[in-house]
Design a protein around this motif. Structure first.
Motif, short mmCIF file in Angstrom:
data_model
loop_
_atom_site.label_atom_id
_atom_site.label_comp_id
_atom_site.label_asym_id
_atom_site.label_seq_id
_atom_site.Cartn_x
_atom_site.Cartn_y
_atom_site.Cartn_z
N LYS A 1 -5.09 5.36 -4.87
CA LYS A 1 -5.17 6.31 -3.76
C LYS A 1 -4.92 5.61 -2.42
O LYS A 1 -4.19 6.12 -1.57
CB LYS A 1 -6.54 6.99 -3.77
N ARG A 2 -5.49 4.43 -2.26
CA ARG A 2 -5.26 3.66 -1.02
C ARG A 2 -3.80 3.26 -0.88
O ARG A 2 -3.25 3.26 0.22
CB ARG A 2 -6.15 2.42 -0.99
N SER A 3 -3.14 2.93 -1.99
CA SER A 3 -1.75 2.47 -1.90
C SER A 3 -0.78 3.59 -1.53
O SER A 3 0.34 3.33 -1.10
CB SER A 3 -1.32 1.81 -3.21
N ASP B 1 -12.46 2.71 -10.05
CA ASP B 1 -11.96 1.65 -9.16
C ASP B 1 -10.44 1.64 -9.12
O ASP B 1 -9.83 1.51 -8.06
CB ASP B 1 -12.49 0.28 -9.58
N LYS B 2 -9.81 1.79 -10.27
CA LYS B 2 -8.34 1.81 -10.33
C LYS B 2 -7.81 3.03 -9.58
O LYS B 2 -6.82 2.93 -8.84
CB LYS B 2 -7.86 1.81 -11.77
N LYS C 1 -9.22 4.62 -7.05
CA LYS C 1 -9.39 4.39 -5.61
C LYS C 1 -8.32 3.45 -5.07
O LYS C 1 -7.78 3.67 -3.98
CB LYS C 1 -10.78 3.81 -5.32
N ALA C 2 -7.98 2.41 -5.83
CA ALA C 2 -6.94 1.47 -5.41
C ALA C 2 -5.58 2.17 -5.34
O ALA C 2 -4.82 1.98 -4.38
CB ALA C 2 -6.88 0.28 -6.36
N THR D 1 -1.65 6.14 0.74
CA THR D 1 -2.30 6.85 1.84
C THR D 1 -1.31 7.59 2.73
O THR D 1 -1.52 8.74 3.08
CB THR D 1 -3.11 5.85 2.70
N ASP D 2 -0.20 6.95 3.08
CA ASP D 2 0.75 7.54 4.03
C ASP D 2 2.03 8.05 3.39
O ASP D 2 2.95 8.43 4.11
CB ASP D 2 1.10 6.52 5.11
#
Length: 100
Positions: free
Chosen positions: A45-47, A39-40, A42-43, A49-50
Motif C-alpha cells: 500500500k505504501r509503495s 505487514d506485506k 501495508k508495504a 501511495t501516489d
C-alpha cells in the motif's frame, strides 16, 4: 459461448475494484501468519501511495456469454424445481419452469 477477453476483463476488474483489493491479489502466496500478510499488505500500500495500482501480469480470463442456463434444486420424490433462463433477441431473460 466463450469469448477471450484477457485485457478487457482485467481492465474492467481493475477499474471497478478498490485499490486495496487489487493490492490484496498481489499478496497471494503461502504465509506463516496473519501478521505477515498484514505487514506485506501495508508495504504494498505504501509503495503505491501516489500511483494507481497496475494490473498483475498473471491476470486473464474469459467472458462467457450465455444464451440459456438451467437451475435445478432437488426435491422429495424426484420432484425437482427446475427453471430455465433463455435470452431473447432484446438481451432480456425469459424464465420458464420445467417439469422434473
Amino acid at each position: 459461448m466463450q469469448k477471450p477477453c484477457v485485457i478487457f476483463c482485467c481492465d474492467f476488474a481493475a477499474t471497478t475494484q478498490q485499490s486495496a483489493r487489487r493490492l490484496g491479489i498481489r499478496a497471494k502466496q503461502v504465509i506463516s501468519s496473519r501478521r505477515l500478510l498484514e505487514d506485506k499488505f501495508k508495504a504494498l500500500k505504501r509503495s503505491f501511495t501516489d500511483t494507481e495500482v497496475p494490473l498483475p501480469k498473471f491476470w486473464g480470463g474469459s467472458r462467457v456469454h450465455l444464451s440459456q442456463i438451467e437451475f435445478r434444486q432437488g426435491g422429495a420424490s424426484q420432484l425437482h424445481d427446475r427453471f430455465q433462463y433463455m435470452r431473447d433477441q432484446n438481451d432480456s431473460w425469459n424464465i420458464e419452469r420445467l417439469s422434473p
